[in-house]
Design an enzyme around this catalytic site. Sequence first.
Site, PDB file in Angstrom:
ATOM      1  CB  THR A   1       0.061  11.726   1.023  1.00  0.00           C
ATOM      2  OG1 THR A   1      -0.804  10.606   0.942  1.00  0.00           O
ATOM      3  CG2 THR A   1       1.323  11.456   0.252  1.00  0.00           C
TER       4      THR A   1
ATOM      5  CE  LYS B   1      -5.665  -0.974  -1.011  1.00  0.00           C
ATOM      6  NZ  LYS B   1      -4.551  -0.180  -0.479  1.00  0.00           N
TER       7      LYS B   1
ATOM      8  CB  SER C   1      -1.864   2.842  -3.920  1.00  0.00           C
ATOM      9  OG  SER C   1      -2.421   4.084  -3.602  1.00  0.00           O
ATOM     10  CB  ALA C   2      -7.257   3.556  -2.795  1.00  0.00           C
ATOM     11  CB  SER C   3      -3.448   7.231  -4.366  1.00  0.00           C
ATOM     12  OG  SER C   3      -3.183   8.503  -4.934  1.00  0.00           O
TER      13      SER C   3
ATOM     14  CD  GLU D   1      -3.577  -1.722   2.957  1.00  0.00           C
ATOM     15  OE1 GLU D   1      -3.677  -0.916   3.893  1.00  0.00           O
ATOM     16  OE2 GLU D   1      -3.945  -1.444   1.809  1.00  0.00           O
ATOM     17  CG  ASP D   2      -1.939   2.517   6.346  1.00  0.00           C
ATOM     18  OD1 ASP D   2      -2.303   2.098   5.229  1.00  0.00           O
ATOM     19  OD2 ASP D   2      -2.164   3.673   6.741  1.00  0.00           O
TER      20      ASP D   2
ATOM     21  CE  LYS E   1      -3.902   8.385   8.074  1.00  0.00           C
ATOM     22  NZ  LYS E   1      -3.013   8.083   9.200  1.00  0.00           N
ATOM     23  N   GLY E   2      -7.211   5.297   2.967  1.00  0.00           N
ATOM     24  CA  GLY E   2      -7.475   4.106   2.151  1.00  0.00           C
ATOM     25  C   GLY E   2      -8.790   4.161   1.401  1.00  0.00           C
TER      26      GLY E   2
ATOM     27  CG  ASN F   1      -3.074  12.170  -7.322  1.00  0.00           C
ATOM     28  OD1 ASN F   1      -3.045  12.689  -8.432  1.00  0.00           O
ATOM     29  ND2 ASN F   1      -4.080  12.341  -6.486  1.00  0.00           N
TER      30      ASN F   1
ATOM     31  CG  ASP G   1      -1.685   1.180   1.459  1.00  0.00           C
ATOM     32  OD1 ASP G   1      -2.398   1.551   0.523  1.00  0.00           O
ATOM     33  OD2 ASP G   1      -1.617   1.776   2.546  1.00  0.00           O
ATOM     34  CG  LEU G   2       1.813   5.629  -1.996  1.00  0.00           C
ATOM     35  CD1 LEU G   2       3.296   5.338  -2.163  1.00  0.00           C
ATOM     36  CD2 LEU G   2       1.295   6.386  -3.230  1.00  0.00           C
ATOM     37  CG  ASP G   3      -1.526   8.042   2.269  1.00  0.00           C
ATOM     38  OD1 ASP G   3      -0.491   8.462   2.811  1.00  0.00           O
ATOM     39  OD2 ASP G   3      -2.588   8.660   2.244  1.00  0.00           O
TER      40      ASP G   3
ATOM     41  NE  ARG H   1      -8.928  12.074  -6.505  1.00  0.00           N
ATOM     42  CZ  ARG H   1      -8.355  12.115  -7.701  1.00  0.00           C
ATOM     43  NH1 ARG H   1      -8.929  12.791  -8.684  1.00  0.00           N
ATOM     44  NH2 ARG H   1      -7.225  11.495  -7.931  1.00  0.00           N
TER      45      ARG H   1
HETATM   46  P1  B16 Z   1      -6.376  10.058  -4.609  1.00  0.00           P
HETATM   47  P2  B16 Z   1      -3.608   4.298  -0.222  1.00  0.00           P
HETATM   48  C1  B16 Z   1      -5.393   6.332  -0.439  1.00  0.00           C
HETATM   49  O1  B16 Z   1      -4.087   5.826  -0.608  1.00  0.00           O
HETATM   50  C2  B16 Z   1      -5.413   7.366   0.692  1.00  0.00           C
HETATM   51  O2  B16 Z   1      -5.108   6.741   1.927  1.00  0.00           O
HETATM   52  C3  B16 Z   1      -6.790   7.993   0.788  1.00  0.00           C
HETATM   53  O3  B16 Z   1      -6.796   8.969   1.813  1.00  0.00           O
HETATM   54  C4  B16 Z   1      -7.146   8.635  -0.558  1.00  0.00           C
HETATM   55  O4  B16 Z   1      -8.460   9.197  -0.516  1.00  0.00           O
HETATM   56  C5  B16 Z   1      -7.063   7.565  -1.636  1.00  0.00           C
HETATM   57  O5  B16 Z   1      -5.764   6.993  -1.659  1.00  0.00           O
HETATM   58  C6  B16 Z   1      -7.360   8.146  -3.012  1.00  0.00           C
HETATM   59  O6  B16 Z   1      -6.341   9.074  -3.333  1.00  0.00           O
HETATM   60  O7  B16 Z   1      -7.360  11.151  -4.334  1.00  0.00           O
HETATM   61  O8  B16 Z   1      -4.952  10.519  -4.728  1.00  0.00           O
HETATM   62  O9  B16 Z   1      -6.794   9.216  -5.802  1.00  0.00           O
HETATM   63  O10 B16 Z   1      -3.564   4.220   1.283  1.00  0.00           O
HETATM   64  O11 B16 Z   1      -4.595   3.317  -0.839  1.00  0.00           O
HETATM   65  O12 B16 Z   1      -2.239   4.222  -0.855  1.00  0.00           O
HETATM   66 MG    MG Z   2      -2.835   3.187   3.323  1.00  0.00          MG
END
Ligand code: B16
Ligand code: MG
Length: 218
Positions: free
Chosen positions: A18, A147, A116-118, A171-172, A46-47, A120, A10-12, A50
């Site tokens: 972040t 997730k 990661s869910a992000s 994973e956190d 978190k996780g 970015n 997982d990233l964040d 968006r």
């Molecule tokens: P974005 P992860 C997640 O990252 C963040 O923990 C979560 O706060 C955020 O809303 C989500 O990514 C989406 O991010 O807006 O950049 O697409 O923990 O899955 O690495």
């Molecule tokens: Mg995370």
Amino acid sequence: MSEIKACIFDLDGVIVDTAIYHYKAWKRLANELGFDFSEEENEKLKGVSRIKSLELMLSWGGVIDKTGVEKEQLASRKNSWYVEMINQMKPEEILPGAQKFLEELRKRDIKTALGSASKNAKVILEKTGLLHLFDVLVDGNVVSASKPDPEVFLKGAELLHLKPENCVVFEDAVSGVEAAKAAGMKVVGIGSLAVLKNANLVIPGLHEMSLQKLKELQ
Ligand code: B16
Ligand code: MG
């Protein structure tokens, strides 16, 4: 016993943190809409994807009249502020032990993936200088289910041409631990045992991880 051939991160909260940037951007949006947004509320995002994060934030602020198109606009407004901040990220923001552990894995020919869910994720890895340490990136641009759905980790295994039982997830978030379990993978929780009790091993951060501990998970 299954040999461990890959680690999926997982990233964040695992590689970088972040949360502070998400918090600042969500707070700015909430304030524009006329309500406040707390750090405690930010923790709950978190996780979370968006758009789901936006919906939760609006519900906490008592805003219930936004259309789908308006929600897309608000989410993209928040994202533009968030992107401005992550574009300034530096390698110093990598969480302790993360880079060293990734380098050790690659020296041992253990594959690495991001899960990661992000949307970015790639920019963050570029800005922190970690992109070259991942064989495969699975992020919010390529998965549709959030997730605890296992899609993000199953896709990682598939792209690495490996079976789920040969992969270990880091994973956190509780939802991420559940996703890894549902994928049929071993999972190392990053955080506290009280919260991540379903993980196979819980450590406070990757600075406490080692190849020996990884081997013991087999
Ligand atoms: P974005 P992860 C997640 O990252 C963040 O923990 C979560 O706060 C955020 O809303 C989500 O990514 C989406 O991010 O807006 O950049 O697409 O923990 O899955 O690495
Ligand atoms: Mg995370």
